[in-house]
Design a protein around this motif. Structure first.
Motif, PDB file in Angstrom:
ATOM      1  N   SER A 116       0.806  -1.157  -0.172  1.00  0.00           N
ATOM      2  CA  SER A 116      -0.048  -0.101  -0.074  1.00  0.00           C
ATOM      3  C   SER A 116       0.898   1.270   0.102  1.00  0.00           C
ATOM      4  O   SER A 116       0.509   2.167  -0.928  1.00  0.00           O
ATOM      5  N   LYS A 148      -8.420  -4.456  -3.436  1.00  0.00           N
ATOM      6  CA  LYS A 148      -8.312  -3.646  -2.041  1.00  0.00           C
ATOM      7  C   LYS A 148      -7.082  -2.736  -2.243  1.00  0.00           C
ATOM      8  O   LYS A 148      -7.094  -1.549  -1.630  1.00  0.00           O
ATOM      9  N   ARG A 152      -7.336   1.501  -1.819  1.00  0.00           N
ATOM     10  CA  ARG A 152      -6.898   2.288  -0.769  1.00  0.00           C
ATOM     11  C   ARG A 152      -5.868   3.161  -1.305  1.00  0.00           C
ATOM     12  O   ARG A 152      -5.665   4.511  -0.783  1.00  0.00           O
TER      13      ARG A 152
END
Length: 198
Positions: A116, A148, A152
């Motif tokens: 991320s 996901k 994000r």
């Protein structure tokens, strides 16, 4: 900085707040990279296929030595361990100023949020330093972890492309996700020299 290291500033955060850094994939990374690919085979199948032999690695490096391609390693700050990679593929200039991204985490570091942070840095690098306007990600609908990750990072869903890419022996449907430079807070940069005035 390591050879190939990329300096990426991030609005509102000091360098010490980053858990990861970015650097370009190089020939010295071969053994570690191939070991990580072997260790991550179950994690990657059926979503992605990475080079698994020295010959494949050489060809991979040659591809990412071209000016319209970049392969960036996401490295854990301090240890330098490679947590994953993000590739910026098919950079198109002119009126488009766009590229596609592909990425993979490596099993020893997966699930800790390093990807991320790494993807966030790659997006910033693409917009602030490469002066791109748009990044796209093509993701198989069943790949929940990948979906996901782009959510994000602030990517938006743009639609489904049936039978888009040949992966793991079949043509696979992919969701299209994208982010543009106007969707995040980046440092002001002049347009790329190839962008037309009108």
């Amino acid at each position: 900085m390591n050879d190939g290291a990329i300096d990426v500033s991030q609005a509102g955060r000091t360098d010490a707040a980053h858990r990861v850094t970015l650097r370009r994939l190089g020939s010295a990374d071969r053994d570690e990279f191939l070991d990580l690919v072997r260790a991550s085979a179950d994690l990657h199948r059926p979503w992605v296929s990475l080079p698994s032999t020295p010959e494949q690695y050489r060809a991979y490096l040659a591809r990412y030595a071209k000016p319209d391609e970049e392969s960036l390693l996401v490295c854990v700050r301090g240890s330098g361990n490679v947590a994953g990679l993000v590739n910026i593929n098919s950079i198109i200039r002119g009126r488009f100023q766009s590229a596609s991204i592909a990425y993979a985490a490596f099993a020893p570091s997966a699930g800790r949020g390093y990807m991320s942070e790494g993807l966030e840095l790659v997006v910033r690098y693409a917009f602030e330093q490469l002066r791109l306007h748009r990044l796209e990600a093509q993701i198989q609908p069943e790949n929940e972890a990948s979906l996901k990750l782009v959510r994000r990072a602030g990517f938006r869903y743009e639609g489904l492309s049936p039978e888009l890419l040949y992966i793991d022996g079949a043509w696979r449907d992919h969701e299209r996700w994208a982010i543009t430079s106007s969707m995040i807070d980046i440092a002001p940069t002049p347009p790329h020299a190839t962008l037309p005035e009108r």
